[in-house]
Design a protein around this motif. Structure first.
Motif, short mmCIF file in Angstrom:
data_model
loop_
_atom_site.label_atom_id
_atom_site.label_comp_id
_atom_site.label_asym_id
_atom_site.label_seq_id
_atom_site.Cartn_x
_atom_site.Cartn_y
_atom_site.Cartn_z
N GLY A 146 0.67 -1.44 0.00
CA GLY A 146 0.06 0.01 0.02
C GLY A 146 0.86 1.26 -0.09
O GLY A 146 0.47 2.34 0.21
N GLN A 198 3.42 3.79 -2.29
CA GLN A 198 3.96 3.83 -3.82
C GLN A 198 5.27 4.67 -4.02
O GLN A 198 5.42 5.68 -3.25
CB GLN A 198 2.79 4.78 -4.47
N GLY A 199 5.87 4.52 -4.94
CA GLY A 199 7.17 5.06 -5.26
C GLY A 199 6.76 6.20 -6.23
O GLY A 199 7.57 6.95 -6.65
N ILE A 200 5.80 5.90 -7.06
CA ILE A 200 5.31 6.85 -8.21
C ILE A 200 3.84 6.53 -8.28
O ILE A 200 3.28 5.46 -8.23
CB ILE A 200 6.12 6.54 -9.43
N LEU A 201 3.16 7.84 -8.59
CA LEU A 201 1.65 7.63 -8.69
C LEU A 201 1.57 7.20 -10.19
O LEU A 201 2.05 7.86 -11.02
CB LEU A 201 1.29 9.26 -8.56
N LEU A 202 0.87 6.23 -10.37
CA LEU A 202 0.64 5.90 -11.87
C LEU A 202 -0.29 6.27 -12.31
O LEU A 202 -1.49 6.81 -11.60
CB LEU A 202 0.30 4.02 -11.72
N PRO A 203 -0.54 6.63 -13.72
CA PRO A 203 -1.78 7.15 -14.32
C PRO A 203 -2.92 6.31 -14.07
O PRO A 203 -2.51 4.87 -14.25
CB PRO A 203 -1.20 7.29 -15.86
N THR A 204 -4.05 6.88 -14.47
CA THR A 204 -5.16 6.14 -14.23
C THR A 204 -5.83 6.00 -15.64
O THR A 204 -5.85 7.10 -16.25
CB THR A 204 -6.26 6.43 -13.18
N ASP A 216 6.50 -2.79 -1.39
CA ASP A 216 6.10 -1.45 -1.97
C ASP A 216 7.14 -0.50 -1.13
O ASP A 216 7.54 -0.78 -0.09
CB ASP A 216 4.70 -0.83 -1.70
N ILE A 217 7.17 0.68 -1.71
CA ILE A 217 8.28 1.60 -1.01
C ILE A 217 7.81 3.08 -1.57
O ILE A 217 7.43 3.24 -2.56
CB ILE A 217 9.60 1.43 -1.55
N GLU A 264 8.55 7.19 -2.48
CA GLU A 264 9.59 7.69 -3.28
C GLU A 264 10.76 8.30 -2.53
O GLU A 264 11.93 8.11 -2.92
CB GLU A 264 8.90 9.08 -3.93
N LEU A 320 12.74 5.36 -1.18
CA LEU A 320 13.46 4.81 -2.77
C LEU A 320 14.80 5.63 -2.66
O LEU A 320 15.91 4.91 -3.00
CB LEU A 320 12.50 5.05 -3.83
N VAL A 321 14.67 6.82 -2.92
CA VAL A 321 15.77 7.91 -3.18
C VAL A 321 16.85 7.61 -2.30
O VAL A 321 18.01 7.47 -2.41
CB VAL A 321 15.34 9.18 -3.25
N ALA A 340 10.86 1.25 -7.49
CA ALA A 340 9.83 2.51 -7.42
C ALA A 340 8.20 2.10 -7.73
O ALA A 340 7.38 2.44 -6.99
CB ALA A 340 10.22 3.40 -8.49
N GLY A 389 6.98 -0.99 -7.61
CA GLY A 389 6.63 -1.67 -6.48
C GLY A 389 5.75 -2.95 -6.68
O GLY A 389 5.53 -2.96 -7.84
N GLY A 390 5.90 -3.82 -5.79
CA GLY A 390 5.35 -5.18 -6.04
C GLY A 390 3.69 -4.99 -6.34
O GLY A 390 3.24 -5.60 -7.43
N ASP A 434 -3.33 -2.06 -16.19
CA ASP A 434 -3.66 -0.85 -16.78
C ASP A 434 -3.14 -0.77 -18.32
O ASP A 434 -4.28 -0.54 -19.28
CB ASP A 434 -2.73 0.19 -15.91
N ARG A 445 -6.26 -0.71 -21.42
CA ARG A 445 -6.14 0.39 -22.51
C ARG A 445 -5.93 -0.42 -23.93
O ARG A 445 -6.80 0.03 -24.67
CB ARG A 445 -4.89 1.18 -22.25
#
Lengths: 491, 452
Positions: free
Chosen positions: A21, A23-29, A55-56, A58, A61-62, B347, B349-350, B359, B363
């Motif tokens: 739960g 997140q290292g990056i906000l993924l596009p939706t 999960d990690i 940001e 991660l850095v 980054a 993540g799993g 996703d 698409r």
């Protein structure tokens, strides 16, 4: 090198293996309809949805990689005198240009008219390499030096086939890089060693005897791995050519004479150029490199594809060629490395490139002069860009070249190349390059002299080195005997 | 003196004096006069301002996915590249260091490689991964040569699906030429999947490996278990080739089906398309064959105080030690690219990796459905075959023509396969990633409709 990281950095997998739960990056939706994997993919090939690793966030991660980075030595830290590897400054303008999206987002299968800027860079680099080598053809495809060797030897193979000949042997001096015999074997030839003469260069007599009608090529490094220029290179090339062989030049040491001499005039038929050595592209912790190959008239028909050509309408990629050896890797080359090299060449200019070689040779000679009394020099032939000492003086006190190398770490320097070339027992191969100022060279020489003194007075101190590094001397034998090459969760 | 040269003009004089020399030319006295030149016929040094301008201007002649919607794939994918990945890669400690031959001062690079190897084995469900190869094409070559070695150089026949990336197969031909390997290609059936009957007929007792790509070049997911069984029946090695590495977050990789090698291209993991390179080849296999594995390998060990540490290991396989008997021609690895993939995979993540793959699936399948439902005149070449994020379409005009028309309309619509495929010469190969918004999908559909 002192460690700067304050703590041991655990493996990413050990941090908190069960944590979900983050997140290292906000993924596009995607705002369209979602598709359930099970509705479109056969059940037997569908992976279950258990995460394969944690999960990690940001920041974490850095921080993880920042701490890891602090356990590394790098060119930006100080002199990195690895002989044969040419660890020079990597100008930041190269990185800035390679970061332009017009270059790094280009897809290799886009039509030519969309990527004229990319193709022009490749074309100009080819022209520049032709000028620097005095050779009429070039392929930018090879991904590294050894890959370039393979390209060159496969072209030679093809040229011999065209003559209806099937020669089986490639001659390699005993001072050669290990990649030379490996390449010969991969291209379907047998590598035969020829001994060096007393001055460290090719023994002309031995070459004359070995050079028969079954020899396809001679692979020569110029200057050789002792940092010695093959002063009879023209006679060698004439001898090889007169008996129907080809001259493959290993260009790993081209940085010793850019702007001072041309391989084309020496009689080279093919030569790879390590852009990550002579032309400053970063080594990246072990790659990526790039190994373009320049060729003589005789090998032009066999150049790999694809390659860039200039036409009346601009530049285009040629994807096939009747006599070409074919392709050696996917697509047309490690373009972003080629680009960096061109930026460097333009930034240096013709005179700057010549001064680069001159300064590298000057520094190598300074190091030779200052260390000559303390370390044994097997060959007293004039030095070009690197100088090869050995540990025979220090061995008298039980101190070997590896001990000297590890002790140098404590003084804050990367060690020279060790135990190569093989013709020098206990070798210490030093290549300063042109990048650092005289003060850094002074400090390195002082450290080497101090270690020579320690080897006499307190040899145990040297043998137990390193003392100041992030980890102490590493048990490499155990790593091979008790293989652990991935992290396995205990739970 | 130039800024990238450490010694200034005064320094040069001092240093020459120390050597007892008058001029720099004396250092080059050993070079025969006939090979020497007095200057290079190249322009003078360019300053930073003009370099930036010149290359920016060259870039203006280039249209890329950064400026236009792109559906280009075929082994090079346009995935998200977090800013944090580039930030890590730009640390000089990583990008200006050499191969970690001195492990005491290279633990950062080594631990990252160890993490890379772990990530790749988890994705492929294999036991060992090397520290990377040049690219996907050379990874396939290495896999074939590996299989030949594992079976003691006695089986020269290589069976490969013709839906393995055509560029990879042409590279294999280049390498196979001097080795005497016999390459046998097995066609796909009308559904774009490997023809299993033809495959079984092609496999003989002297076959060393059977190589299949999944998802294949046409985007179709292959029946991997059947391929492995067919290979193993005669004792040949089964090789699973992957060009879209993200697919392994959703589709079981070869390791789940007893494949002996899973290898290919991992550019999808944080590596820029960069007009073809540098990219990131990967190679994973079983532990029992580790000594025949090509490329560098990082292992765990301890230092003299008993603390955990990492170093390169089994280098006796490599050419700097083994010379003519090395397992591979590769001498470098793609260290910085392997680092990029490591940072990227961690980054994302799993949990994120699975979400990202789902996703892409959503698409791609939405676009495929709409092409049919919205009467564009275009259809899937293989409507009944499973696919992940890439598929082949056919329509009223050829792939080459539609690609050209779309380019005029400002869309990189996909890759016409005519240059390689005589089976489906009119097809257009379309890849859909998280970079393609629904507005991009609308634009592509509109373009296909109008242009045809």
């Amino acid at each position: 090198m002192k460690r700067r990281a304050h703590r041991d950095e655990p493996l990413f997998f050990e941090r908190n293996p069960k944590r979900r739960g983050r997140q290292g990056i906000l993924l596009p939706t995607f705002d369209g309809p979602s598709t359930q994997p099970a509705s479109v993919l056969p059940a037997e090939v569908l992976l279950d949805d258990r995460p394969l690793w944690p999960d990690i966030s940001e920041m974490d991660l850095v921080t993880h990689f920042h701490r890891l980075s602090q356990l590394n030595y790098a060119v930006d830290e100080g002199l990195y005198p690895l002989g044969s590897c040419t660890m020079k400054y990597n100008p930041r303008i190269n990185e800035a240009v390679a970061g332009l999206s017009a270059f790094n987002a280009a897809h290799p299968l886009q039509p030519d008219h969309q990527v004229q800027g990319v193709l022009e860079v490749m074309w100009e680099l080819e022209e520049t390499l032709k000028t620097i080598t005095g050779m009429p053809g070039v392929t930018l495809q090879p991904a590294a030096g050894a890959h370039g060797e393979l390209a060159g030897i496969l072209m030679i193979r093809k040229a011999l086939e065209a003559r209806g000949e099937s020669r089986e042997i490639i001659l390699v001096p005993d001072s050669a890089h290990g990649t030379n015999p490996a390449t010969a074997a991969f291209a379907g030839f047998r590598a035969v060693e020829i001994p060096s003469g007393p001055d460290g260069t090719v023994d002309l007599q031995a070459l004359d005897t070995a050079m028969n009608e079954n020899v396809a090529a001679v692979m020569l490094t110029v200057p050789n791995t002792l940092g010695v220029f093959e002063h009879r290179i023209v006679e060698i090339a004439e001898l090889v050519h007169s008996r129907g062989g080809f001259v493959y030049m290993d260009g790993a040491n081209l940085n010793a004479f850019v702007g001072r001499a041309l391989p084309g005039l020496m009689g080279a038929d093919a030569m790879h150029i390590n852009l990550h050595k002579t032309f400053s592209t970063p080594h990246g912790g072990g790659g990526p490199g790039a190994g373009p190959v320049t060729v003589s008239e005789a090998l032009l028909p066999y150049l790999p594809v694809p390659r860039v050509v200039k036409t009346d309408d601009g530049f285009s990629m040629l994807w096939s060629g009747e006599n070409s050896i074919g392709s050696l890797r996917g697509f047309s080359g490690s373009f972003l490395i080629l680009l960096r090299a061109l930026v460097y060449m333009r930034g240096m200019g013709g005179d700057g490139l010549r001064e680069m070689s001159e300064t590298g040779v000057l520094f190598a000679n300074i190091i030779r002069k200052r260390l000559e009394g303390a370390y044994h020099l097997q060959y007293d032939t004039p030095t070009m860009h690197e100088v090869v000492f050995d540990d025979s003086e220090q061995v008298k006190n039980g101190v070997h070249n590896t001990d000297i190398a590890k002790r140098l770490l404590d003084y804050g320097f990367h060690p020279p190349t060790m135990s190569f070339p093989l013709v020098v027992h206990g070798a210490l191969m030093i290549e300063p390059t042109e990048s650092f100022g005289p003060e850094e060279i002074d400090a390195f020489c002082e450290a080497m002299l101090a270690i020579a003194k320690e080897a006499e007075e307190t040899p145990d101190l040297v043998r137990a080195a390193p003392h100041e590094t992030p980890v102490k001397r590493i048990d490499e034998v155990r790593a091979a005997r008790n293989l652990k090459v991935r992290f396995v969760d205990e739970a | 003196m130039h800024p990238w040269i450490g010694a200034g003009s005064e320094d040069r004089q001092d240093l020459l004096h120390e050597l007892g020399l008058e001029t720099i030319d004396q250092l080059f006295a050993r070079l025969p006069e006939s090979v020497c030149i007095d200057h290079l016929d190249l322009p003078p040094a360019q300053d930073e301002i003009s370099l930036r301008r010149a290359f920016f201007d060259l870039g203006l002649n280039t249209t890329t996915a950064a400026r236009e919607p792109s559906f280009f794939g075929a082994g090079v994918y346009n995935h998200i590249r977090p800013a944090a990945v580039d930030a890590v890669l730009s640390r000089a400690e990583f990008f200006t260091s050499y191969t970690p031959y001195q492990p005491e001062i290279s633990q950062g690079t080594l631990q990252a490689l160890f993490e890379f190897q772990t990530l790749m084995t988890r994705l492929t469900c294999m036991e060992v991964s090397n520290a990377s190869l040049y690219d996907g094409a050379t990874a396939v070559v290495e896999a074939v040569l590996f299989a030949f070695r594992v079976l003691r150089l006695k089986r020269p026949r290589v069976v490969i699906a013709d839906t393995v990336h055509p560029i990879y197969r042409s590279v294999l031909d280049t390498y196979a030429d001097p080795t005497g390997l016999e390459i046998v290609t097995v066609p796909a059936g009308p559904d774009g999947r490997l023809d299993i009957e033809a495959l079984e007929a092609a496999i003989t007792d002297d076959t060393c490996c059977v190589a299949v790509q999944s998802p294949n070049f046409l985007g179709v997911v292959e029946d991997l278990p059947v391929v492995a069984q067919a290979a193993h029946r005669v004792g040949a090695l089964a090789v699973h080739v992957v060009t879209e590495a993200l697919s392994m977050a959703l589709l079981r990789a070869g390791g789940h089906f007893a494949f002996d090698v899973v290898c290919g291209e991992a550019q999808s993991f944080g590596v820029a398309p960069g007009y073809g390179g540098p990219h990131l080849g990967f190679f994973t296999c079983k532990e029992k064959t580790i000594r025949q594995m090509p490329g560098r390998l990082c292992g765990e060990t301890v230092d003299s105080e008993g603390n955990r540490a990492f170093c390169l290991t089994l280098s006796t396989r490599e050419q700097h030690i083994r010379r003519a008997k090395a397992t591979s021609n590769i001498c470098t690895n793609q260290g910085l690219m392997a680092l990029a993939a490591t940072v990227w995979l961690e980054a994302i993540g799993g949990s994120g990796l699975r979400r990202l793959a789902e996703d892409n699936l959503s698409r791609a399948h939405d676009l495929a459905r709409r092409l049919v439902d919205e009467d564009t005149g275009w259809r899937l070449a293989f409507p009944d075959s499973p696919f992940f994020n890439e598929f082949l379409i056919q329509g009223p005009i050829g792939g080459t023509e539609i690609a050209r028309k779309a380019a005029e309309a400002g869309i990189l619509a996909g890759i016409p396969v005519a240059r390689w495929s005589t089976r489906w010469p009119d097809g257009l190969l379309i890849a859909v990633t998280e970079q393609n918004s629904s507005a991009d999908l609308d634009a592509l559909i509109e373009t296909l409709r109008v242009a045809s």
